[in-house]
Scaffold this motif. Structure first.
Motif, PDB file in Angstrom:
ATOM      1  N   LEU A  13      29.474  11.685 -29.585  1.00  0.00           N
ATOM      2  CA  LEU A  13      28.216  11.108 -30.549  1.00  0.00           C
ATOM      3  C   LEU A  13      28.259   9.756 -30.508  1.00  0.00           C
ATOM      4  CD1 LEU A  13      28.186  13.690 -33.616  1.00  0.00           C
ATOM      5  CD2 LEU A  13      26.422  13.336 -31.670  1.00  0.00           C
ATOM      6  N   ARG A  14      29.347   8.944 -31.088  1.00  0.00           N
ATOM      7  CA  ARG A  14      29.550   7.253 -30.883  1.00  0.00           C
ATOM      8  C   ARG A  14      29.066   6.942 -29.557  1.00  0.00           C
ATOM      9  NH1 ARG A  14      34.045   7.621 -32.872  1.00  0.00           N
ATOM     10  NH2 ARG A  14      33.565   7.605 -34.883  1.00  0.00           N
ATOM     11  N   SER A  30      26.104   2.136 -41.335  1.00  0.00           N
ATOM     12  CA  SER A  30      27.407   2.381 -41.886  1.00  0.00           C
ATOM     13  C   SER A  30      27.823   1.296 -42.832  1.00  0.00           C
ATOM     14  CB  SER A  30      28.440   2.327 -40.844  1.00  0.00           C
ATOM     15  OG  SER A  30      28.348   3.430 -40.016  1.00  0.00           O
ATOM     16  N   ALA A  31      27.045  -0.104 -42.832  1.00  0.00           N
ATOM     17  CA  ALA A  31      27.409  -1.012 -43.549  1.00  0.00           C
ATOM     18  C   ALA A  31      26.792  -0.815 -45.048  1.00  0.00           C
ATOM     19  CB  ALA A  31      27.005  -2.329 -43.105  1.00  0.00           C
ATOM     20  N   ILE A  32      25.340  -0.275 -45.082  1.00  0.00           N
ATOM     21  CA  ILE A  32      24.862   0.019 -46.239  1.00  0.00           C
ATOM     22  C   ILE A  32      25.456   1.110 -46.832  1.00  0.00           C
ATOM     23  CG2 ILE A  32      22.467   0.976 -47.005  1.00  0.00           C
ATOM     24  CD1 ILE A  32      20.944  -0.561 -44.517  1.00  0.00           C
ATOM     25  N   GLY A  86      33.146  -0.976 -39.323  1.00  0.00           N
ATOM     26  CA  GLY A  86      33.680  -0.801 -37.904  1.00  0.00           C
ATOM     27  C   GLY A  86      33.140  -1.985 -36.968  1.00  0.00           C
ATOM     28  N   LYS A  87      32.196  -2.942 -37.432  1.00  0.00           N
ATOM     29  CA  LYS A  87      31.832  -3.932 -36.766  1.00  0.00           C
ATOM     30  C   LYS A  87      31.293  -4.895 -37.936  1.00  0.00           C
ATOM     31  CE  LYS A  87      28.784  -4.407 -32.810  1.00  0.00           C
ATOM     32  NZ  LYS A  87      28.719  -3.944 -31.768  1.00  0.00           N
ATOM     33  N   ASP A  88      31.227  -6.257 -37.153  1.00  0.00           N
ATOM     34  CA  ASP A  88      30.743  -7.359 -38.123  1.00  0.00           C
ATOM     35  C   ASP A  88      29.213  -7.284 -38.003  1.00  0.00           C
ATOM     36  OD1 ASP A  88      33.364  -8.195 -38.604  1.00  0.00           O
ATOM     37  OD2 ASP A  88      33.307  -9.820 -37.194  1.00  0.00           O
ATOM     38  N   VAL A  89      28.731  -6.599 -38.874  1.00  0.00           N
ATOM     39  CA  VAL A  89      27.008  -6.629 -39.176  1.00  0.00           C
ATOM     40  C   VAL A  89      26.778  -7.356 -40.029  1.00  0.00           C
ATOM     41  CG1 VAL A  89      25.196  -4.727 -39.642  1.00  0.00           C
ATOM     42  CG2 VAL A  89      27.319  -3.868 -38.405  1.00  0.00           C
ATOM     43  N   VAL A  90      27.488  -7.603 -41.279  1.00  0.00           N
ATOM     44  CA  VAL A  90      26.814  -8.498 -42.328  1.00  0.00           C
ATOM     45  C   VAL A  90      27.531  -9.745 -42.273  1.00  0.00           C
ATOM     46  CG1 VAL A  90      26.824  -8.665 -44.555  1.00  0.00           C
ATOM     47  CG2 VAL A  90      26.754  -6.515 -43.748  1.00  0.00           C
TER      48      VAL A  90
END
Length: 97
Positions: A13-14, A30-32, A86-90
Motif C-alpha cells: 500500500l505504501r 500522517s502528520a495531522i 515518517g517524513k519532513d512534512v512540517v
C-alpha cells in the motif's frame, strides 16, 4: 504461478501511494494524525484539528496561555510530528486564536 518475494500488505500500500504521486498528501495526513500523539490527548482536546498548507501546520488554540507555551516549543513539536509522520512534512508550526 509461484511467488518468490513476499511483501507485506502495508509495504504494498505504501508503495502504491508513493507511485501514484499521492505520497506527500499521505504524509500530511500522517502528520495531522500525529498531533494528539505528540502533545497528548488531553492537550489535543484543547485545540482544534490542525491543517497543513505549503509545509505550515496551523493549529487553532483558543486559550492564550496555552498558545504562548506551544509557541515556545514549536521547533521541538515540529521535529516530533515529522518523526511520527515518517517524513519532513512540517517546516513550521503556527498557533492561532
Amino acid at each position: 504461478m509461484e511467488r518468490t518475494d513476499a511483501q507485506s500488505i502495508g509495504d504494498l500500500l505504501r508503495q502504491a501511494v508513493e507511485d501514484s504521486q499521492g505520497a506527500f498528501g499521505f504524509y500530511e495526513i500522517s502528520a495531522i494524525n500525529a498531533w494528539p500523539r505528540v502533545v497528548g490527548e488531553a492537550l489535543a482536546a484543547k485545540t482544534l484539528r490542525p491543517f497543513i498548507r505549503n509545509g505550515v501546520m496551523t493549529i487553532r488554540v483558543p486559550a492564550a496561555p496555552l498558545r504562548q507555551e506551544l509557541n515556545m516549543m514549536r521547533s521541538a513539536l515540529a521535529r516530533a510530528i515529522n518523526e511520527e509522520a515518517g517524513k519532513d512534512v512540517v517546516r513550521e508550526l503556527r498557533f492561532q486564536a
